[in-house]
Design an enzyme around this catalytic site. Sequence first.
Site, PDB file in Angstrom:
ATOM      1  N   ASN A 148       0.888  -1.179  -0.107  1.00  0.00           N
ATOM      2  CA  ASN A 148      -0.010   0.080   0.066  1.00  0.00           C
ATOM      3  C   ASN A 148       0.773   1.312   0.152  1.00  0.00           C
ATOM      4  OD1 ASN A 148      -2.777  -0.888   0.285  1.00  0.00           O
ATOM      5  ND2 ASN A 148      -1.868  -2.050   1.981  1.00  0.00           N
TER       6      ASN A 148
ATOM      7  N   MET B  77       0.493  -2.189  12.368  1.00  0.00           N
ATOM      8  CA  MET B  77       0.074  -3.308  13.168  1.00  0.00           C
ATOM      9  C   MET B  77       0.321  -2.787  14.436  1.00  0.00           C
ATOM     10  SD  MET B  77      -1.529  -5.036  10.778  1.00  0.00           S
ATOM     11  CE  MET B  77      -2.115  -6.289  11.805  1.00  0.00           C
ATOM     12  N   HIS B  78      -0.230  -1.857  14.852  1.00  0.00           N
ATOM     13  CA  HIS B  78      -0.179  -1.424  16.353  1.00  0.00           C
ATOM     14  C   HIS B  78      -0.993  -0.190  16.545  1.00  0.00           C
ATOM     15  CE1 HIS B  78       1.920   0.097  19.990  1.00  0.00           C
ATOM     16  NE2 HIS B  78       1.780   1.240  19.628  1.00  0.00           N
TER      17      HIS B  78
ATOM     18  N   ASN C 156      -6.571   5.585   8.359  1.00  0.00           N
ATOM     19  CA  ASN C 156      -6.146   4.063   8.362  1.00  0.00           C
ATOM     20  C   ASN C 156      -6.594   3.264   7.511  1.00  0.00           C
ATOM     21  OD1 ASN C 156      -4.889   1.699   9.676  1.00  0.00           O
ATOM     22  ND2 ASN C 156      -6.972   1.317  10.399  1.00  0.00           N
TER      23      ASN C 156
ATOM     24  N   HIS D 220      -8.292  -0.222   6.278  1.00  0.00           N
ATOM     25  CA  HIS D 220      -8.763  -1.514   6.976  1.00  0.00           C
ATOM     26  C   HIS D 220      -9.708  -2.414   5.856  1.00  0.00           C
ATOM     27  CE1 HIS D 220     -10.010  -4.195  10.195  1.00  0.00           C
ATOM     28  NE2 HIS D 220     -11.296  -4.253  10.128  1.00  0.00           N
TER      29      HIS D 220
ATOM     30  N   GLU E  24      -7.565  -2.218  -2.091  1.00  0.00           N
ATOM     31  CA  GLU E  24      -6.978  -1.374  -1.036  1.00  0.00           C
ATOM     32  C   GLU E  24      -5.816  -0.526  -1.675  1.00  0.00           C
ATOM     33  OE1 GLU E  24      -6.718  -3.996   3.023  1.00  0.00           O
ATOM     34  OE2 GLU E  24      -5.109  -4.435   1.449  1.00  0.00           O
TER      35      GLU E  24
END
Length: 223
Positions: free
Chosen positions: A17, A102-103, A133, A135, A204
């Site tokens: 991405n 990933m946090h 973000n 998702h 995405e």
Amino acid sequence: MPSKKRVVVLISGSGTNLQALIDAQDTPALPNAELVLVISNRKNAYGLTRASSANPPIPTAYLALQPYLKKYPEKTREDYDVEIARMVVNAKPDIVVLAGWMHILSEKFIEIVEGRLSLSGPEPPTISIPVINLHPALPGVFDGANAIERAYEAFQRGEIEHTGCMVHRVVKDVDRGEPIVVRDVKIEKGEALEAFEERLHRVEHEIIVQATKIMLEESTRAS
């Protein structure tokens, strides 16, 4: 020509991405925009290589939670988020994009980046910097980790007919911020998880660029 809009991207993995944003910057898909910093919380994230290999190279930074807490035993997870916020604010971005980050960031991170909480050192932002973000699920469904696998399994059980992906504003509640771009993605009967995942990732790559453009245009109108 107006100065280019500054984009900071947070990643944890391979950076596909991120690559979509790199390819789109300063094109009609993402005009007058420049990626100025890529931050990873994983040392070996290939996205860091993508950034440093870009033309021109994009500055990178790395800070992982567990090594940080080991080095500073008196610090907390929230302190780590403050350090990430400090790195972000120092880059003076117009937008922050979480692209496979990933946090889960604490509310303190959001408060700092939006200029509601001051840091010692860098000047607070003069405007509220939006944080968005990506998702891989539809709003209000399959929040949190492993959303693709959970949606695929729900389809196999006949509980859903399709899934999707979205880009949303980041708020303290995980994946519950206001959606900016939402796209349905159909799951084909008999389709392997890997094939479905590949199709969803292609969507995405489109919507992360679209949402970044929308938010930068919105900030331009507001300024």
